[in-house]
Design a protein around this motif. Structure first.
Motif, PDB file in Angstrom:
ATOM      1  N   ILE A   1       1.002  -1.445  -0.052  1.00 40.85           N
ATOM      2  CA  ILE A   1      -0.082   0.144  -0.088  1.00 40.85           C
ATOM      3  C   ILE A   1       0.866   1.138   0.111  1.00 40.85           C
ATOM      4  N   HIS A   2       1.967   1.124   0.970  1.00 48.23           N
ATOM      5  CA  HIS A   2       2.826   2.356   0.614  1.00 48.23           C
ATOM      6  C   HIS A   2       3.419   2.595  -0.733  1.00 48.23           C
ATOM      7  N   GLU A   3       3.678   1.656  -1.522  1.00 50.70           N
ATOM      8  CA  GLU A   3       4.109   1.995  -2.768  1.00 50.70           C
ATOM      9  C   GLU A   3       2.979   2.381  -3.550  1.00 50.70           C
ATOM     10  N   ALA A   4       1.970   1.907  -3.461  1.00 54.13           N
ATOM     11  CA  ALA A   4       0.805   2.167  -4.323  1.00 54.13           C
ATOM     12  C   ALA A   4       0.228   3.455  -4.074  1.00 54.13           C
ATOM     13  N   ARG A   5       0.448   4.218  -2.768  1.00 49.90           N
ATOM     14  CA  ARG A   5      -0.201   5.302  -2.208  1.00 49.90           C
ATOM     15  C   ARG A   5      -0.207   6.435  -3.146  1.00 49.90           C
ATOM     16  N   PRO A   6       1.063   6.782  -4.161  1.00 52.91           N
ATOM     17  CA  PRO A   6       0.977   7.918  -4.763  1.00 52.91           C
ATOM     18  C   PRO A   6       0.012   7.813  -6.222  1.00 52.91           C
ATOM     19  N   LEU A   7      -0.510   6.737  -6.147  1.00 55.89           N
ATOM     20  CA  LEU A   7      -1.645   6.532  -7.354  1.00 55.89           C
ATOM     21  C   LEU A   7      -2.946   7.139  -6.684  1.00 55.89           C
ATOM     22  N   PHE A   8      -2.988   6.871  -5.231  1.00 55.03           N
ATOM     23  CA  PHE A   8      -4.199   7.400  -5.018  1.00 55.03           C
ATOM     24  C   PHE A   8      -4.495   9.132  -5.066  1.00 55.03           C
ATOM     25  N   HIS A   9      -3.500   9.680  -5.121  1.00 53.10           N
ATOM     26  CA  HIS A   9      -3.554  11.197  -5.298  1.00 53.10           C
ATOM     27  C   HIS A   9      -3.534  11.708  -6.772  1.00 53.10           C
ATOM     28  N   GLU A  10      -3.506  10.633  -7.769  1.00 55.75           N
ATOM     29  CA  GLU A  10      -3.875  10.914  -8.937  1.00 55.75           C
ATOM     30  C   GLU A  10      -5.121  10.870  -9.520  1.00 55.75           C
ATOM     31  N   PHE A  11      -6.031  10.567  -8.634  1.00 61.76           N
ATOM     32  CA  PHE A  11      -7.336   9.891  -9.159  1.00 61.76           C
ATOM     33  C   PHE A  11      -8.493  10.625  -8.048  1.00 61.76           C
ATOM     34  N   GLU A  12      -9.626  10.681  -8.381  1.00 67.14           N
ATOM     35  CA  GLU A  12     -10.632  11.439  -7.375  1.00 67.14           C
ATOM     36  C   GLU A  12     -11.682  10.461  -7.165  1.00 67.14           C
ATOM     37  N   ALA A  13     -12.661  10.594  -6.427  1.00 64.83           N
ATOM     38  CA  ALA A  13     -13.661   9.832  -5.885  1.00 64.83           C
ATOM     39  C   ALA A  13     -14.522   9.560  -7.267  1.00 64.83           C
ATOM     40  N   GLY A  14     -14.862   8.474  -7.398  1.00 69.09           N
ATOM     41  CA  GLY A  14     -15.824   8.119  -8.702  1.00 69.09           C
ATOM     42  C   GLY A  14     -14.545   7.457  -9.864  1.00 69.09           C
ATOM     43  N   GLU A  15     -13.336   7.180  -9.415  1.00 68.94           N
ATOM     44  CA  GLU A  15     -12.541   6.713 -10.564  1.00 68.94           C
ATOM     45  C   GLU A  15     -11.862   5.445  -9.758  1.00 68.94           C
ATOM     46  N   GLU A  16     -12.697   4.857  -8.663  1.00 73.33           N
ATOM     47  CA  GLU A  16     -12.184   3.692  -8.084  1.00 73.33           C
ATOM     48  C   GLU A  16     -11.895   2.654  -8.958  1.00 73.33           C
ATOM     49  N   ASP A  17     -12.737   2.547 -10.077  1.00 73.71           N
ATOM     50  CA  ASP A  17     -12.634   1.334 -11.041  1.00 73.71           C
ATOM     51  C   ASP A  17     -11.149   1.441 -11.495  1.00 73.71           C
ATOM     52  N   ILE A  18     -10.756   2.552 -12.079  1.00 77.07           N
ATOM     53  CA  ILE A  18      -9.439   2.843 -12.765  1.00 77.07           C
ATOM     54  C   ILE A  18      -8.348   2.316 -11.548  1.00 77.07           C
ATOM     55  N   VAL A  19      -8.573   3.052 -10.442  1.00 71.66           N
ATOM     56  CA  VAL A  19      -7.481   2.608  -9.390  1.00 71.66           C
ATOM     57  C   VAL A  19      -7.365   1.068  -9.174  1.00 71.66           C
ATOM     58  N   THR A  20      -8.587   0.522  -8.936  1.00 72.24           N
ATOM     59  CA  THR A  20      -8.700  -0.914  -9.109  1.00 72.24           C
ATOM     60  C   THR A  20      -7.631  -1.645 -10.108  1.00 72.24           C
ATOM     61  N   MET A  21      -7.875  -1.053 -11.243  1.00 71.16           N
ATOM     62  CA  MET A  21      -7.136  -1.841 -12.430  1.00 71.16           C
ATOM     63  C   MET A  21      -5.915  -1.569 -12.163  1.00 71.16           C
ATOM     64  N   LEU A  22      -5.470  -0.421 -11.973  1.00 72.15           N
ATOM     65  CA  LEU A  22      -3.923  -0.117 -11.614  1.00 72.15           C
ATOM     66  C   LEU A  22      -3.542  -1.058 -10.586  1.00 72.15           C
ATOM     67  N   LEU A  23      -4.014  -1.215  -9.462  1.00 74.65           N
ATOM     68  CA  LEU A  23      -3.695  -1.856  -8.412  1.00 74.65           C
ATOM     69  C   LEU A  23      -3.503  -3.308  -8.859  1.00 74.65           C
ATOM     70  N   ALA A  24      -4.653  -3.946  -9.570  1.00 73.79           N
ATOM     71  CA  ALA A  24      -4.566  -5.052  -9.995  1.00 73.79           C
ATOM     72  C   ALA A  24      -3.240  -5.583 -10.733  1.00 73.79           C
ATOM     73  N   ARG A  25      -3.076  -4.633 -11.641  1.00 76.28           N
ATOM     74  CA  ARG A  25      -1.929  -4.704 -12.721  1.00 76.28           C
ATOM     75  C   ARG A  25      -0.306  -4.598 -11.869  1.00 76.28           C
ATOM     76  N   GLY A  26      -0.513  -3.882 -10.894  1.00 75.61           N
ATOM     77  CA  GLY A  26       0.637  -3.851 -10.133  1.00 75.61           C
ATOM     78  C   GLY A  26       0.814  -4.973  -8.933  1.00 75.61           C
TER      79      GLY A  26
END
Length: 194
Positions: A60-85
């Motif tokens: 989660i620490h490594e992935a945390r910078p991703l969270f700042h790139e997206f907003e509420a409502g974009e959870e599906d994109i974040v999910t895809m990136l977390l899965a690919r990572g």
């Protein structure tokens, strides 16, 4: 559940969602959309799968910078990136023999001159036969690897894999024979094409 409420409750809820048959990525997306606490939801998702807390927190620490790139409502994109990572991957714990095979295949990968990045997941989840069979059908990258080391290591890994029972043993045996032929050709100087 509101933002910041009960990490343990999130883990329990994630486990219940998984047990009910929801997909791994779907669990994170649903919890994250509802709570808005992406860190806690990612951690809960990892813990619900059985990832150790220290490993989950590091991921989660490594992935945390991703969270700042997206907003509420974009959870599906974040999910895809977390899965690919591979944040939600449960690393397979192998016995000593399995660890030896995985180490040999890693050595073979380096001696080959590299491998597709997606194969990291196979190493983490212990897909050893799958890796061996793919490598047995490949060539060492020109100028980037060591064919003699690659094929010698493949023979050793193949011999260990060939002692296992299960489906795919005929393919493993064929891959082992091919690896032996390749190793022999490099030791005698009469290289064969895969």
């Amino acid at each position: 559940m509101k933002h910041g409420e009960g990490g343990d409750a999130l883990v329990l809820e994630a486990r219940e969602m998984l047990a009910a048959g929801q997909g791994t990525e779907e669990v994170f997306a649903e919890l994250a959309a509802r709570t808005g606490d992406w860190d806690a939801c990612a951690l809960a998702r990892c813990l619900a799968l059985g990832v150790s807390r220290p490993d989950a927190e590091a991921r989660i620490h490594e992935a945390r910078p991703l969270f700042h790139e997206f907003e509420a409502g974009e959870e599906d994109i974040v999910t895809m990136l977390l899965a690919r990572g591979h944040v939600f991957v449960v690393d397979r714990v192998l016995d000593g023999r399995g660890e030896r095979i995985r180490d040999l295949l890693w050595t073979a990968a380096c001696a080959r001159g590299g491998f597709p990045g997606g194969m990291i997941l196979w190493f983490r989840t212990g897909e050893l036969t799958k890796i061996f069979l793919l490598f047995a059908q490949t060539r060492v990258r020109d100028g980037r690897g060591s064919p003699p080391e690659f094929w010698a290591t493949m023979v050793t890994a193949g011999e260990l894999l060939a002692t296992e029972d299960g489906s795919g043993q005929a393919e493993v045996t064929a891959g082992l024979e091919h690896s032996r032929a390749q190793a022999t050709s490099f030791s005698t100087g009469s290289q064969m094409r895969p």
